[in-house]
Design a protein around this motif. Structure first.
Motif, PDB file in Angstrom:
ATOM      1  N   UNK A   1      15.527  -5.357  -7.315  1.00 13.72           N
ATOM      2  CA  UNK A   1      15.102  -6.026  -6.084  1.00 13.72           C
ATOM      3  C   UNK A   1      16.337  -6.338  -5.233  1.00 13.72           C
ATOM      4  N   UNK A   2      16.476  -7.588  -4.774  1.00 15.40           N
ATOM      5  CA  UNK A   2      17.609  -7.941  -3.913  1.00 15.40           C
ATOM      6  C   UNK A   2      18.660  -8.758  -4.658  1.00 15.40           C
ATOM      7  N   UNK A   3      18.703  -8.655  -5.977  1.00 14.67           N
ATOM      8  CA  UNK A   3      19.644  -9.425  -6.776  1.00 14.67           C
ATOM      9  C   UNK A   3      21.049  -8.840  -6.684  1.00 14.67           C
ATOM     10  N   UNK A   4      22.048  -9.700  -6.769  1.00 15.74           N
ATOM     11  CA  UNK A   4      23.416  -9.188  -6.874  1.00 15.74           C
ATOM     12  C   UNK A   4      23.644  -8.695  -8.302  1.00 15.74           C
ATOM     13  N   UNK A   5      24.767  -8.035  -8.543  1.00 13.42           N
ATOM     14  CA  UNK A   5      25.006  -7.378  -9.827  1.00 13.42           C
ATOM     15  C   UNK A   5      25.024  -8.354 -10.998  1.00 13.42           C
ATOM     16  N   UNK A   6      25.686  -9.493 -10.842  1.00 18.36           N
ATOM     17  CA  UNK A   6      25.771 -10.447 -11.949  1.00 18.36           C
ATOM     18  C   UNK A   6      24.414 -11.057 -12.273  1.00 18.36           C
ATOM     19  N   UNK A   7      23.630 -11.355 -11.248  1.00 20.68           N
ATOM     20  CA  UNK A   7      22.293 -11.913 -11.472  1.00 20.68           C
ATOM     21  C   UNK A   7      21.380 -10.878 -12.121  1.00 20.68           C
ATOM     22  N   UNK A   8      21.494  -9.633 -11.671  1.00 18.61           N
ATOM     23  CA  UNK A   8      20.675  -8.564 -12.241  1.00 18.61           C
ATOM     24  C   UNK A   8      21.029  -8.342 -13.709  1.00 18.61           C
ATOM     25  N   UNK A   9      22.318  -8.409 -14.037  1.00 21.52           N
ATOM     26  CA  UNK A   9      22.739  -8.247 -15.433  1.00 21.52           C
ATOM     27  C   UNK A   9      22.164  -9.364 -16.298  1.00 21.52           C
ATOM     28  N   UNK A  10      22.174 -10.589 -15.777  1.00 21.03           N
ATOM     29  CA  UNK A  10      21.621 -11.727 -16.505  1.00 21.03           C
ATOM     30  C   UNK A  10      20.134 -11.537 -16.776  1.00 21.03           C
ATOM     31  N   UNK A  11      19.395 -11.081 -15.779  1.00 24.33           N
ATOM     32  CA  UNK A  11      17.954 -10.887 -15.929  1.00 24.33           C
ATOM     33  C   UNK A  11      17.644  -9.752 -16.912  1.00 24.33           C
ATOM     34  N   UNK A  12      18.393  -8.665 -16.808  1.00 26.10           N
ATOM     35  CA  UNK A  12      18.152  -7.530 -17.712  1.00 26.10           C
ATOM     36  C   UNK A  12      18.422  -7.913 -19.162  1.00 26.10           C
ATOM     37  N   UNK A  13      19.534  -8.588 -19.376  1.00 26.58           N
ATOM     38  CA  UNK A  13      19.885  -8.980 -20.740  1.00 26.58           C
ATOM     39  C   UNK A  13      18.787  -9.834 -21.364  1.00 26.58           C
ATOM     40  N   UNK A  14      18.326 -10.841 -20.633  1.00 29.11           N
ATOM     41  CA  UNK A  14      17.304 -11.738 -21.170  1.00 29.11           C
ATOM     42  C   UNK A  14      15.980 -11.007 -21.375  1.00 29.11           C
ATOM     43  N   UNK A  15      15.637 -10.099 -20.479  1.00 27.60           N
ATOM     44  CA  UNK A  15      14.387  -9.351 -20.611  1.00 27.60           C
ATOM     45  C   UNK A  15      14.409  -8.444 -21.835  1.00 27.60           C
ATOM     46  N   UNK A  16      15.497  -7.722 -22.041  1.00 24.56           N
ATOM     47  CA  UNK A  16      15.603  -6.833 -23.204  1.00 24.56           C
ATOM     48  C   UNK A  16      15.485  -7.621 -24.506  1.00 24.56           C
ATOM     49  N   UNK A  17      16.127  -8.781 -24.569  1.00 27.80           N
ATOM     50  CA  UNK A  17      16.054  -9.597 -25.780  1.00 27.80           C
ATOM     51  C   UNK A  17      14.627 -10.065 -26.046  1.00 27.80           C
ATOM     52  N   UNK A  18      13.965 -10.537 -24.990  1.00 27.78           N
ATOM     53  CA  UNK A  18      12.596 -11.039 -25.155  1.00 27.78           C
ATOM     54  C   UNK A  18      11.627  -9.919 -25.533  1.00 27.78           C
ATOM     55  N   UNK A  19      11.755  -8.773 -24.886  1.00 24.46           N
ATOM     56  CA  UNK A  19      10.879  -7.641 -25.214  1.00 24.46           C
ATOM     57  C   UNK A  19      11.116  -7.166 -26.646  1.00 24.46           C
ATOM     58  N   UNK A  20      12.362  -7.200 -27.089  1.00 23.73           N
ATOM     59  CA  UNK A  20      12.664  -6.814 -28.468  1.00 23.73           C
ATOM     60  C   UNK A  20      11.959  -7.724 -29.459  1.00 23.73           C
TER      61      UNK A  20
END
Length: 530
Positions: free
Chosen positions: A318-337
Motif C-alpha cells: 500500500x502506501x507504507x514506507x519500507x521500515x513500516x512495511x518490513x514490520x508488518x510483513x514480519x509480524x504477518x509471516x509469524x502469525x500465519x506460521x
C-alpha cells in the motif's frame, strides 16, 4: 565609518559556560535549554558549537550544583530528540556513562529519551551494580520518575540474567502500583517492563502469578486491563504479559481456558485495520506467540473475525514506507506460521488467498533479515500440507530461495530453512527432483557434520526423506558423499533423535537394492562398536 556587528547569541551562551561564576554558567545552560527545546535547527547549531563536550565536562566536576545538573540533563535529553546524528553525538561524548555514574535520578528522563533510540546500548545499565537498584527504587518514587525508570528497564532487560536480577530486586512488586494508577502513560511502561521480565522465564512468571497488591492478584489486574474501554496500547500490553506467563507455564490452558480465549480475542481485535500500525504489528506477534504450540487456540484464531484475511492484508505494501512495511510483513509471516502450524484445512485456507505464496517467496529474498526469517518460518509451517506440496509449492518454486539460504545464512536461519527442506524432499513432493539436481546431497551431508544438533538432525532427516524409495543412483550418491564413517558417527551421536533418523536413513538406503560390497564389509567391521 567602520562597521560593527553584534556577537552571535548562540556563541555568547556557549562562551558563558566557561565563566568562573556559577550563576553565569547556570544562566547560560538555562538559556541554551530554552533555545533548543522544540527547535531542531537550534539543536544542530549548538551541537556544531561543541556544546555537548562542554556540558559533559562541567557535569563531572565536583563543584557543579544540582540546579546545573538538572538543567543540563534536560538540555541533553532535548538534543537527543533531534535526530539519530544527535544521539550518536551524545553517545560519542560519553553522555551515557555520565548519566549512569553521576545523576541517575536527575537524568532518568534523559536516559529514557536516549533509550528510545536503538543506537543506545543496553549493557551499561546492568554492568554497573549500583544502577539497577536505584532504578528499581525509583519505581516507588514519584510517578514521573517511576515512568522513566520502568521505560529504561523494559528497554534494557535482555535475557534470563537481567530478568532474574530485576525479580530479585523487587521489580515485580514495585511495578504493581503503577498498573492501578489509571494513568495510561504510567501503565504502559509498567506493562512493557512486566512483558520484558516474564518472556520465556518460568521463575519470574510464577513470581508474577503469586504477586498481589491490596488483596488483588496481578493476573486479575492484567485481566481488567484487557477491557475494551482501555486504550489499545494498554489492552495489548496486558495481553502480552498474560501470553508470556502462559507460554512460560505459569498460566495453564486447562485451568485458564476462558482467560486465554479473552487474550486471543484481544490480540485478534488489535490486528484490525482501524488500529495504528505499531499496535497491529505487535498484536500479530503476540498472537503468534500465544497460539504457537496450542492446536485448539490455532483453530479458534483461524475462525476469529476474518483473521487470516486480515493478516494476509499485512503483506500488501500500500502506501507504507519500507521500515513500516518490513514490520508488518514480519509480524504477518509469524502469525500465519502459528495459525497454520497443525491444521491442513487452515493451511489450505491461507494458501488459497490470492498471492499469499508469492508474498512468502518474495519474503525469502527480502533484504531485511527479520522478514526473511519470519518468511522461512511461515514456509516451514505451510510446507506440512501434503496437498499444497503437490500444487502451490511446485507452481512457485519455493525450493530455489531455500537452497540459497542453506548455502549462506545464520545458524538460526539455516535451522528453519533445513526444516522446510525436509518437507520439500518428501517422496510425493514434485520439488524433490529439482532439489536433487541443485546439489542437495552435498549441502545436506555438510549439515550432518555441523556442531549444532538441530542442523545435524535436519541434515540427516532430509537425507532420509531423499533416500525413501529413491533410485540406486540417488542412494549411491548419498553413500558416496556422506560415507560409511560419517553414518556410523551419526549412529553414535549424543542426541537420540539424530540416531533414530540415521537408522531411518540406513533403512531407506538399504531397502530394495543391492548393497555395495564395501559397505557390507564396513558394517561387519563396525558391528561390535554399535
Amino acid at each position: 565609518m567602520p562597521v560593527f556587528t553584534e556577537p552571535d547569541t548562540d556563541e555568547v551562551f556557549v562562551n558563558n559556560l566557561s565563566s568562573p561564576d556559577h550563576d553565569d554558567r547556570l544562566q547560560a545552560v538555562t538559556n541554551i535549554k530554552n533555545a533548543v527545546i522544540g527547535n531542531k535547527a537550534k539543536k544542530s547549531s549548538f551541537i556544531r558549537l561543541d556544546i555537548i563536550p562542554k556540558i559533559i565536562e562541567l557535569l563531572v566536576q565536583d563543584d557543579t550544583g544540582i540546579e546545573f545538573v538538572v538543567e543540563s540533563v534536560v538540555l541533553l535529553g532535548s538534543l537527543a530528540r533531534g535526530s539519530a546524528e544527535n544521539v550518536q553525538a551524545l553517545l560519542e561524548a560519553h553522555s551515557l556513562e555520565v548519566f549512569l555514574e553521576r545523576v541517575v535520578e536527575a537524568s532518568v528522563r534523559s536516559l529514557r529519551t536516549l533509550y528510545y533510540s536503538s543506537l543506545t546500548p543496553s549493557g551499561p545499565i546492568f554492568e554497573n551494580p549500583s544502577i539497577v537498584p536505584q532504578l528499581v527504587e525509583l519505581l516507588s518514587s514519584s510517578l514521573s520518575n517511576a515512568e522513566g525508570a520502568a521505560s529504561i528497564l523494559s528497554k534494557c532487560c535482555q535475557g534470563p540474567a537481567h530478568q532474574a536480577l530485576l525479580c530479585n530486586m523487587g521489580a515485580v512488586s514495585a511495578l504493581m502500583p503503577l498498573l492501578v494508577c489509571d494513568i495510561p502513560k504510567i501503565q504502559q511502561p509498567a506493562l512493557q517492563c512486566y512483558a520484558a521480565i516474564s518472556f520465556q522465564n518460568g521463575a519470574v512468571s510464577l513470581a508474577m502469578k503469586s504477586a498481589t497488591h491490596q488483596g488483588e492478584r496481578l493476573i486479575q489486574i492484567f485481566t481488567k486491563l484487557l477491557s475494551r474501554d482501555r486504550p489499545d496500547e494498554i489492552q495489548l500490553g496486558a495481553a502480552k504479559c498474560l501470553t508470556n506467563m502462559h507460554r512460560a507455564g505459569a498460566i495453564l490452558a486447562v485451568e485458564n481456558h476462558s482467560l486465554l480465549i479473552k487474550v486471543l480475542a484481544t490480540a485478534v481485535r488489535m490486528c484490525k485495520w482501524d488500529k495504528i500500525l505499531t499496535v497491529r504489528a505487535e498484536a500479530a506477534e503476540t498472537l503468534a506467540f500465544l497460539i504457537e504450540e496450542d492446536t485448539e487456540l490455532q483453530r479458534t484464531a483461524a475462525i476469529s473475525d476474518h483473521l487470516i484475511r486480515t493478516l494476509t492484508g499485512f503483506l500488501v505494501k500500500s502506501d507504507l514506507d519500507d521500515s513500516s512495511y518490513a514490520l508488518m510483513r514480519e509480524s504477518a509471516f509469524k502469525a500465519l506460521a502459528s495459525v497454520g502450524a497443525n491444521d491442513e484445512d487452515i493451511r489450505k485456507k491461507i494458501i488459497e488467498i490470492e498471492c499469499t505464496m508469492d508474498h512468502v517467496v518474495s519474503g525469502l529474498e527480502d533484504p531485511n533479515t527479520n522478514v526473511k526469517l519470519a518468511a522461512v518460518k511461515c514456509l516451514h509451517s505451510l510446507s506440512r500440507s501434503v496437498q499444497q506440496l503437490r500444487t502451490s509449492f511446485q507452481d512457485t518454486a519455493v525450493w530455489k530461495p531455500i537452497m540459497k539460504l542453506l548455502q549462506d545464512a545464520s545458524d538460526n536461519m539455516m535451522t528453519v530453512a533445513s526444516s522446510a527442506l525436509c518437507n520439500l524432499l518428501l517422496e510425493f513432493s514434485p520439488s524433490k527432483e529439482p532439489i536433487l539436481e541443485a546439489g542437495a546431497v552435498n549441502l545436506l551431508s555438510n549439515l550432518t557434520r555441523r556442531q549444532e544438533t538441530a542442523l545435524r538432525l535436519n541434515g540427516v532427516w532430509a537425507l532420509m526423506n531423499m533416500a525413501y524409495q529413491a533410485d540406486d543412483v540417488t542412494k549411491n550418491k548419498i553413500l558416496e558423499v556422506l560415507g560409511p564413517e560419517q553414518l556410523f558417527s551419526l549412529l553414535n551421536d549424543p542426541d537420540t533423535q539424530v540416531t533414530m533418523k540415521t537408522l531411518g536413513l540406513m533403512r531407506n538406503l538399504l531397502s530394495g537394492r543391492e548393497v555395495t560390497s564395501c559397505f557390507v564389509c564396513y558394517c561387519v567391521e563396525k558391528r561390535n562398536e554399535l
